[in-house]
Design an enzyme around this catalytic site. Structure first.
Site, PDB file in Angstrom:
ATOM      1  N   LYS A 160       0.869  -1.188   0.000  1.00  0.00           N
ATOM      2  CA  LYS A 160       0.000   0.000   0.000  1.00  0.00           C
ATOM      3  C   LYS A 160       0.901   1.232   0.000  1.00  0.00           C
ATOM      4  O   LYS A 160       1.935   1.246   0.686  1.00  0.00           O
ATOM      5  CB  LYS A 160      -0.885  -0.035   1.250  1.00  0.00           C
ATOM      6  N   SER A 220      -9.823   2.014   2.925  1.00  0.00           N
ATOM      7  CA  SER A 220      -8.949   2.827   2.105  1.00  0.00           C
ATOM      8  C   SER A 220      -7.927   2.029   1.294  1.00  0.00           C
ATOM      9  O   SER A 220      -7.387   2.537   0.322  1.00  0.00           O
ATOM     10  CB  SER A 220      -8.196   3.820   2.989  1.00  0.00           C
ATOM     11  N   SER A 248      -9.981  -0.527   7.022  1.00  0.00           N
ATOM     12  CA  SER A 248      -9.396  -0.407   5.681  1.00  0.00           C
ATOM     13  C   SER A 248      -8.695  -1.631   5.115  1.00  0.00           C
ATOM     14  O   SER A 248      -8.297  -1.615   3.950  1.00  0.00           O
ATOM     15  CB  SER A 248      -8.430   0.763   5.639  1.00  0.00           C
TER      16      SER A 248
HETATM   17  N1  GLN Z   1     -13.171   4.176   6.239  1.00  0.00           N
HETATM   18  C1  GLN Z   1     -12.653   4.598   7.510  1.00  0.00           C
HETATM   19  C2  GLN Z   1     -12.271   6.056   7.416  1.00  0.00           C
HETATM   20  O1  GLN Z   1     -12.570   6.639   6.443  1.00  0.00           O
HETATM   21  C3  GLN Z   1     -11.475   3.754   7.898  1.00  0.00           C
HETATM   22  C4  GLN Z   1     -10.284   4.043   7.110  1.00  0.00           C
HETATM   23  C5  GLN Z   1      -9.098   3.217   7.511  1.00  0.00           C
HETATM   24  O2  GLN Z   1      -9.214   2.176   8.147  1.00  0.00           O
HETATM   25  N2  GLN Z   1      -7.924   3.724   7.159  1.00  0.00           N
HETATM   26  O3  GLN Z   1     -11.695   6.612   8.276  1.00  0.00           O
END
Ligand code: GLN
Length: 485
Positions: free
Chosen positions: A78, A153, A177
């Site tokens: 990532k 994400s 995420s």
């Molecule tokens: N979707 C969640 C957010 O927008 C979690 C994102 C994540 O785990 N990095 O914060």
């Protein structure tokens, strides 16, 4: 069987048996990325020369008789993990030109184990999002239906592994995420206990929640790669000094008598009927293997999304203050003075969702509001963690949906932040408590993948992997790849 259809464990075994060389394997995946990533946009940066150089080095180590469990296998990182000499953008215009001067601990450990890095995967900007639509580099498409989101994400890592452009990938999970995109893309993924994997060199979003983990086809592969990443690191003050077990040692153990807790708050209103049906079928498979299903309650579940959306923005507003065009990040041209430089650099560098979070977080931390919001959220966080503690006095693992529905259409939720935030309703409590969670593919609803979430007690990753692996030995969902890839 084509090379990309094999699991990471199979590929590693084939390398050790000298059935093919890492260079050949790496070229195979680079060719697949070249052929398919125009459609998916799952990579921000592909690093073919570097990958082939690493592959040749791995081949030399294998030729010299080395037999490491990950030697010569290609993966993707990532783009939140710093990679020395390679752009590390975090999905943001802010870091579009940032070439990291050092490696994240995760990258360093995997490099040392002989893993080959194919490139850096697309992601929501600074890991804020659930659909990969906030990326500066454009959205990622879900390989099961390219009109739909892959989740976020870590959407690029999930889509790349689902489409077999990489046998495995790293990700990070602050509120879901890893688990949410893995579920929406029909693959396996694990977020270990907070502190298990070093955060050093992993660009910070919300430091008390961020945790690195893995995407792969199978639970066995998750264990294999996690074993190469986990461990104490004195450069991360919240890294836990505790031995890393061999995650594969007990993976085949019988699960007869296993007590599975089903939190009633997660099988409630808001859960898609098709998703629920699919999950109930998966639970029957566990019953047929001798596990016992027990209804439990995690009474404070309803607080997790509101608590998270105070804690995470508060921490991100502090972490992202270093992106000011001076210390880090995009610098605006021809500033009038210092204030103008800060304002325009941040105004131009950050996207709308990141700005929204910084504003919420700055507000929640400001004098007069700190006690009412941030402190209160921290107190509620304790209650959420206590729910899990009580549950694990009763059961061995918890099973729940990973997401309330299947992959949604691109654009469907992008104008409605609250509905987007609610797509993480099943994953966030796990981060707030710090316990490990994973997801495995459990079938389909309306032709789209459904994930079953497994939640464990602190540092019980080996058990989660064992429980997931047993299911994968008697089902084939994890073997299905999307048509056309
Ligand atoms: N979707 C969640 C957010 O927008 C979690 C994102 C994540 O785990 N990095 O914060």
């Amino acid at each position: 069987m084509s090379l990309h259809e094999k699991t990471l464990a199979e590929l590693a075994a084939g390398l050790r048996a000298r059935e093919y060389r890492s260079e050949e394997l790496t070229r195979h995946f680079l060719d697949r990325i070249a052929a398919h990533d125009g459609t998916l946009n799952s990579f921000i940066t592909v690093t073919p020369e570097r990958a082939l150089e690493q592959a040749r080095a791995a081949d030399a180590r294998i030729a010299a008789g080395e037999t490491g469990p990950l030697l010569g296998v290609p993966i993707a990182h990532k783009d939140i993990f710093c990679t020395n000499g390679v752009r590390t953008s975090c999905g943001s215009k802010m870091l579009d030109k940032f070439v990291a001067p050092y490696d994240a601990t995760v990258v360093e450990k995997l490099d040392a184990a002989g893993v080959v890095t194919l490139g850096k995967t697309n992601m929501d900007e600074f890991a804020m999002g659930s659909s990969n639509e906030t990326s500066f580099y454009g959205p990622v498409r879900n390989p099961w239906d390219t009109e739909r989101v892959p989740g976020g994400s870590s959407g690029g890592s999930a889509a790349a592994v689902a489409a077999r452009l990489a046998p495995a990938a790293t990700g990070t999970d602050t509120g879901g995420s890893i688990r949410q995109p893995a579920a929406l893309c029909g693959i396996s993924g694990i977020k270990p206990t907070y502190g298990r994997v070093s955060r050093y060199g992993m660009i910070a979003f919300a430091s008390s929640l961020d945790q690195g983990g893995v995407f792969a086809q199978t639970a066995e592969d998750c264990g294999l790669l996690l074993g190469g990443m986990a461990g104490f690191d004195r450069r991360d003050s919240t890294s836990v000094d505790r031995e890393v077990p061999d995650y594969l040692a007990g993976i085949n153990e019988d699960i007869k008598g296993l007590k599975i807790g089903l939190p009633k708050e997660y099988f409630a209103e808001g859960l898609d009927a098709g998703v629920e049906r699919t999950l109930r079928d998966a639970l029957k498979v566990y019953e047929s293997m001798g596990a016992e299903l027990v209804e439990i309650s995690l009474p404070n579940s309803g607080l997790s999304v509101p608590v998270y959306y105070v804690v995470a923005p508060a921490e991100c507003s502090s972490n992202l203050s270093r992106m000011d065009g001076v210390r880090f990040g995009h610098r605006a041209a021809d500033p009038r003075d210092l204030t103008d430089l800060y304002e325009r650099s941040r105004g131009e560098g950050f996207g709308a969702e990141v700005k929204r979070r910084i504003m919420i977080g700055t507000y929640a931390l400001s004098a007069g509001y700190y006690d009412a919001y941030y402190l209160k959220a921290q107190q509620l966080r304790r209650l959420i963690a206590d729910d899990f503690k009580r549950a694990f006095e009763q059961v061995d693992v918890i099973m729940a949906p990973t997401t309330p529905g299947t992959a949604f259409k691109l654009g469907e939720k992008s104008d409605d932040p609250v509905s987007m935030y609610l797509s993480d309703i099943d994953t966030i409590a796990v981060n707030l408590a710090g316990v490990p969670g994973m997801t495995i593919p459990a079938g389909f609803a309306d032709g789209l993948p459904v994930g079953l979430q497994l939640i464990g007690n602190y540092f019980d990753e080996a058990r989660l992997l064992n429980v997931a692996h047993r299911y994968q030995q008697v089902t084939d969902w994890h073997k299905l790849a999307p048509a056309g890839f």
